[in-house]
Design a protein around this motif. Sequence first.
Motif, PDB file in Angstrom:
ATOM      1  N   THR A 252       0.841  -1.014  -0.095  1.00 47.94           N
ATOM      2  CA  THR A 252       0.099   0.380  -0.039  1.00 47.94           C
ATOM      3  C   THR A 252       0.704   0.946  -0.035  1.00 47.94           C
ATOM      4  O   THR A 252       0.214   2.444  -0.006  1.00 47.94           O
ATOM      5  CB  THR A 252      -0.686   0.354   1.206  1.00 47.94           C
ATOM      6  OG1 THR A 252      -0.142  -0.343   2.488  1.00 47.94           O
ATOM      7  CG2 THR A 252      -1.755  -0.902   0.679  1.00 47.94           C
TER       8      THR A 252
ATOM      9  N   THR B  95      -0.908   0.037   9.861  1.00 49.42           N
ATOM     10  CA  THR B  95      -1.080  -0.662   8.414  1.00 49.42           C
ATOM     11  C   THR B  95      -0.698  -1.273   7.906  1.00 49.42           C
ATOM     12  O   THR B  95      -1.071  -1.967   6.608  1.00 49.42           O
ATOM     13  CB  THR B  95      -0.638   1.125   7.277  1.00 49.42           C
ATOM     14  OG1 THR B  95       0.649   1.235   6.861  1.00 49.42           O
ATOM     15  CG2 THR B  95      -1.526   2.120   7.948  1.00 49.42           C
TER      16      THR B  95
ATOM     17  N   PRO C  77      -4.925  -5.488   7.435  1.00 48.66           N
ATOM     18  CA  PRO C  77      -3.616  -4.817   7.014  1.00 48.66           C
ATOM     19  C   PRO C  77      -2.992  -6.347   7.251  1.00 48.66           C
ATOM     20  O   PRO C  77      -2.925  -7.259   8.409  1.00 48.66           O
ATOM     21  CB  PRO C  77      -3.255  -3.879   8.116  1.00 48.66           C
ATOM     22  CG  PRO C  77      -4.366  -3.703   8.710  1.00 48.66           C
ATOM     23  CD  PRO C  77      -5.549  -4.325   8.696  1.00 48.66           C
TER      24      PRO C  77
END
Length: 290
Positions: free
Chosen positions: A179, A232, A265
């Motif tokens: 990401t 994350t 995540p």
Amino acid sequence: MQNREHTQNKNFDSRTSAFSNPTTGIFDSPPFVVQSKNDNQLQQPDLKASLIQAEKYGHHLGRFQSTNSHKLEGANTNQTGQTAKAGQQASVTQLKKGGKKKVKKSSLTSEARAKTTVANADQPLHPAVASAPKKSTHGHGHTFHGHQTTDAQQEHRVKTGITPDRKSGKPPSQSSRFTSPQAEAEALGRGRRALDADLKNGVIPHQGTGFVDPKTGAPVRHSVSVTTNRKTGFGVAAVKQKDSAGKVIKDPKTKQPLTTVDPTPINTAKLVYEYVPTAKQWRPVTYYPN
């Protein structure tokens, strides 16, 4: 009457004799100096007369000069004040901009460094061998799972098997992506350290034969797993939708599985390396959040 005429004639003669006498040096420098002084004296009354005449007609030159001087001084003072104020505002603005730029520059530098690292991750591998004709000959970790890929591309791969770079393959059960470039670079860094540790500990096979299988001629591949402390995680994955019984839900028209992106995540990543004998180095075949 005769005495007055005699006196005038005598004075005239004396003046005439002064100019006619060659011993006086009329062409020497003193007469010119005297003449220059006389000129200045002659100009003084003329200037005064001009001023008097100007005053007579109501033109006060001294007053004009004073007024103009004040105007010029006021204009210069105002301009100087504005310049100083502008300089101060510019300094404050520059300081503010400088502060913002400094923070932004630091952030961009970190991101740019990460992007450079991951962009160069996919490199040529060893050529295919007879024992593995379908072997990948080029790394594809960044191409398939890099931060630049989208959730839609990962879902499309799960449905059709088509990768983000438009290559056909077998549809996987799930397909993930990093990401952020920093997360991807972190996975590569941790993976390299894990690989080096395994090399140091001698746990990788065929180390004595240059990491090449003597039977097949294929170079050795070695997998490592790493974790992250990022809130994350490394990334997220596109997965197939399932019903309450755990059965994959398919689209009635296309017969393709319905997909979604799991927002949870992923804190681990898998990296597969291959030894490239011609380059004498280990290069990643693929890597992804797993």
